[in-house]
Design a protein around this motif. Structure first.
Motif, PDB file in Angstrom:
ATOM      1  N   VAL A  22       0.828  -1.204   0.000  1.00 45.37           N
ATOM      2  CA  VAL A  22       0.000   0.000   0.000  1.00 45.37           C
ATOM      3  C   VAL A  22       0.864   1.256   0.000  1.00 45.37           C
ATOM      4  O   VAL A  22       0.638   2.196  -0.781  1.00 45.37           O
ATOM      5  N   LEU A  23       1.872   1.286   0.861  1.00 46.03           N
ATOM      6  CA  LEU A  23       2.729   2.473   0.956  1.00 46.03           C
ATOM      7  C   LEU A  23       3.521   2.689  -0.330  1.00 46.03           C
ATOM      8  O   LEU A  23       3.749   3.836  -0.745  1.00 46.03           O
ATOM      9  N   ASP A  31      -6.895   8.738   2.472  1.00 47.74           N
ATOM     10  CA  ASP A  31      -6.845   7.326   2.864  1.00 47.74           C
ATOM     11  C   ASP A  31      -6.643   7.203   4.377  1.00 47.74           C
ATOM     12  O   ASP A  31      -7.275   6.365   5.029  1.00 47.74           O
ATOM     13  N   PHE A  32      -5.756   8.043   4.923  1.00 46.20           N
ATOM     14  CA  PHE A  32      -5.479   8.002   6.363  1.00 46.20           C
ATOM     15  C   PHE A  32      -6.728   8.385   7.162  1.00 46.20           C
ATOM     16  O   PHE A  32      -7.029   7.773   8.187  1.00 46.20           O
ATOM     17  N   SER A  81      -3.311  -9.507   4.117  1.00 41.63           N
ATOM     18  CA  SER A  81      -4.618  -8.970   3.733  1.00 41.63           C
ATOM     19  C   SER A  81      -4.651  -7.473   4.032  1.00 41.63           C
ATOM     20  O   SER A  81      -4.124  -7.032   5.051  1.00 41.63           O
ATOM     21  N   ARG A  82      -5.285  -6.715   3.175  1.00 40.33           N
ATOM     22  CA  ARG A  82      -5.343  -5.265   3.362  1.00 40.33           C
ATOM     23  C   ARG A  82      -6.225  -4.857   4.549  1.00 40.33           C
ATOM     24  O   ARG A  82      -5.949  -3.851   5.205  1.00 40.33           O
ATOM     25  N   VAL A  83      -7.283  -5.623   4.813  1.00 42.77           N
ATOM     26  CA  VAL A  83      -8.295  -5.142   5.767  1.00 42.77           C
ATOM     27  C   VAL A  83      -8.535  -6.098   6.937  1.00 42.77           C
ATOM     28  O   VAL A  83      -9.453  -5.900   7.717  1.00 42.77           O
ATOM     29  N   ARG A 330      -9.598   0.474   4.136  1.00 37.78           N
ATOM     30  CA  ARG A 330      -9.127  -0.144   2.900  1.00 37.78           C
ATOM     31  C   ARG A 330      -7.657  -0.533   2.955  1.00 37.78           C
ATOM     32  O   ARG A 330      -7.138  -1.104   2.006  1.00 37.78           O
ATOM     33  N   THR A 331      -6.963  -0.220   4.034  1.00 39.40           N
ATOM     34  CA  THR A 331      -5.548  -0.568   4.146  1.00 39.40           C
ATOM     35  C   THR A 331      -5.258  -1.066   5.559  1.00 39.40           C
ATOM     36  O   THR A 331      -6.078  -0.881   6.478  1.00 39.40           O
ATOM     37  N   PRO A 332      -4.080  -1.690   5.772  1.00 40.18           N
ATOM     38  CA  PRO A 332      -3.730  -2.169   7.111  1.00 40.18           C
ATOM     39  C   PRO A 332      -3.614  -1.068   8.158  1.00 40.18           C
ATOM     40  O   PRO A 332      -3.587  -1.365   9.358  1.00 40.18           O
TER      41      PRO A 332
END
Length: 565
Positions: A22-23, A31-32, A81-83, A330-332
């Protein structure tokens, strides 16, 4: 600049944490913000659950919070996994309770540590894909069995029974509950039933509200204001410490390692299965794809970390992961934020947690157990072939009456024998088919792609559609760059289908419906056709159609595309 070596590229594809992915692809301020809101939402849901799960497992409530913080952080940092949201889950309650009864809390720490090392080894050996081969009746059977075990473990606090210690063994527990039913108290039972009713009402009329937390707050206020005679966290466990979890390397009794190995394996197996199931559910909700082997390694590290901080076994939590996705995560980073908010809650709200009535937590776990039981899936599998029904019921009964290890072993052995029996039947069936029987032939098989009208795709399955190959249906859709208007699934060479195959086919049809793709099943043989009808998979003439062969399927598509006068 030199390109990465092929070996490094393979390792990156298998084990690189989704956070790094993601980064590297770019992470914006928006996103944050979304991840922060999602993390806060999940933390609000996880706070009461973490305490309830710990108490139900037979330990102090802060152990559940420590697990959610430490393991939740590590799973999001390192996971595939992203989520995915990690932490203690209801599936571990009967396992942890039994381990503590047998080996004590130090024994549980060792079992969790060993389980973490097993999961890391499984991920490094690339065994993540093998988890998909667990038959659906086995998974549904032990999941429903665990749900019943959770419910039985909560009857004591649910009714306020005066029992000093509840036995871990099923028959002894049922005997103890029956002997003390006359000690039931009105106040705890009222609090528990009120919590259950409130959670269910909020889910129906205000599904976006944090029902668990609201029910717990109202029950705590009512219990305190009315001075109800109901046990609270403080009365049974003392004050919840407002402090960070302590890091401690446990003394490992190596002489008992072999004795604890089966329990550690059960924890590792359960953590691996539940985490990958949760990741699959998350993929379905987000359209992403998890890295199964990287997820296993992350789960292993998280369980080692939880053990070193005196926590409980941890895995991916399906319900909390779903909450994360629905809240916009949507992200870790959302999972990391969830762990951070839980830490803040524990440090700030610890003095107030002691007032929470145990009956209210028991009520919340009854709701969790009902969700976990998945009665709809259980009843659906009961409509399947008799062999699948036998595996389902045997796994369920053994999980409730004995333990998960025995249930899984017996379930897998029965599934293997059933598979061998079905394969012998296939050989018999095929030997009776004439080699000249080519109703779909006539050169069409060699020129399938040329026949397809625009917006139509076709995929042929050769061989039985059973539990070990059921997941390949999703791979057919993943190979396509864009969703087709019509998908023809050619099943002439599918001699049989089992309950897991029907489950996978149902999920495939649901996914096609969501993306606007109509499905035609062509060339169905008698056994698959009979099982589909038995499990209520019927053509509706629009979204799903049956065709006797491939030619009829093509003709049906062309008839739909022909301009109407």
């Amino acid at each position: 600049m030199a390109s990465p070596s092929p070996r490094f590229s393979v390792l990156q594809r298998l084990y690189e944490p989704k956070l790094l992915t993601v980064l590297r692809h770019g992470y914006r301020l928006e996103d944050f913000r979304r991840d922060l809101v999602a993390g806060l939402t999940v933390a609000i849901v996880a706070l009461p659950l973490a305490m309830a799960l710990a108490i139900a497992s037979g330990v102090a409530p802060e152990k559940g919070l420590h697990t959610a913080i430490v393991a939740g952080l590590l799973i999001s940092l390192l996971g595939g996994s992203r989520v995915q949201i990690g932490g203690p889950t209801a599936a571990f309650i009967p396992v942890v309770f039994a381990v503590i009864q047998k080996f004590g809390y130090e024994g549980l720490i060792l079992c969790t540590l060993l389980a973490g090392l097993m999961l890391i080894a499984a991920g490094l050996m690339r065994l993540g894909a093998l988890m998909k081969y667990i038959p659906q009746p086995v998974v549904t059977g032990f999941t429903a069995g665990i749900a019943v075990s959770i419910f039985l473990s909560q009857i004591k606090d649910l009714l306020g029974l005066r029992i000093d210690a509840l036995p871990a063994e099923f028959f002894a527990r049922m005997h103890a509950l029956a002997q003390h039913l006359d000690s039931a108290q009105l106040a705890p039972a009222s609090l528990a039933l009120g919590c259950i009713a409130l959670v269910l009402a909020l889910r129906r009329w205000r599904p976006n509200w944090p029902g668990f937390l609201i029910a717990l707050l109202i029950a705590t206020i009512a219990s305190t204001a009315l001075s109800l005679p109901a046990d609270t966290i403080a009365r049974r466990f003392g004050a919840v410490p407002a402090a960070l979890p302590d890091f401690d390397i446990p003394r490992i009794p190596f002489e008992r390692t072999l004795e604890m190995f089966p329990s550690a394996f059960t924890i590792a197996f359960l953590a691996g299965i539940e985490s990958l199931l949760s990741a699959v559910v998350a993929d379905g909700m987000t359209g992403g794809r998890h890295r199964s082997n990287g997820e296993l390694v992350a789960q292993g590290v998280a369980n080692v970390g939880s053990a070193l901080f005196g926590g409980l076994p941890a895995t991916g939590a399906i319900a909390r992961t779903a909450v994360n996705v629905r809240a916009g995560g949507r992200t870790p980073v959302a999972g990391i934020a969830h762990a951070g908010f839980l830490l803040i809650f524990m440090l700030v709200l610890a003095p107030l947690m002691g007032y929470v009535p145990l009956a209210a937590l028991a009520g919340l776990l009854v709701v969790v157990a009902w969700q976990m039981a998945d009665v709809e899936s259980f009843l659906h599998l009961m409509k399947g072939p008799i062999g699948d029904r036998t595996i389902l019921l045997a796994t369920f009964a053994l999980t409730v009456a004995f333990d998960l290890t025995v249930a899984i072993e017996v379930g897998l052995v029965l599934a293997s024998f059933l598979f061998m029996h079905r394969m012998s039947e296939v050989v018999e069936m095929q030997s009776n088919i004439s080699l000249l029987d080519h109703d779909e032939g006539n050169g069409e098989e060699l020129d399938q792609r040329a026949q397809l009208p625009p917006g139509v795709e076709a995929f042929q399955i050769s061989g039985p559609l059973f539990f070990a190959v059921a997941n390949r249906l999703d791979e057919a859709l993943n190979q396509l760059p864009t969703p087709p208007k019509v998908f023809i699934l050619r099943m002439r060479w599918v001699p049989l289908i089992d309950a897991s195959g029907v489950t996978a086919l149902t999920q495939f049809l649901r996914r096609c419906e969501l993306q606007g793709t109509r499905v035609i099943l062509s060339g169905l043989r008698p056994q698959p056709l009979a099982i589909l009808r038995q499990m209520h998979i019927h053509p509706d003439g629009q979204q799903l159609r049956f065709a006797s062969d491939f030619s009829e399927a093509i003709a049906s598509v062309r008839a739909d595309q022909r301009p109407r006068s």
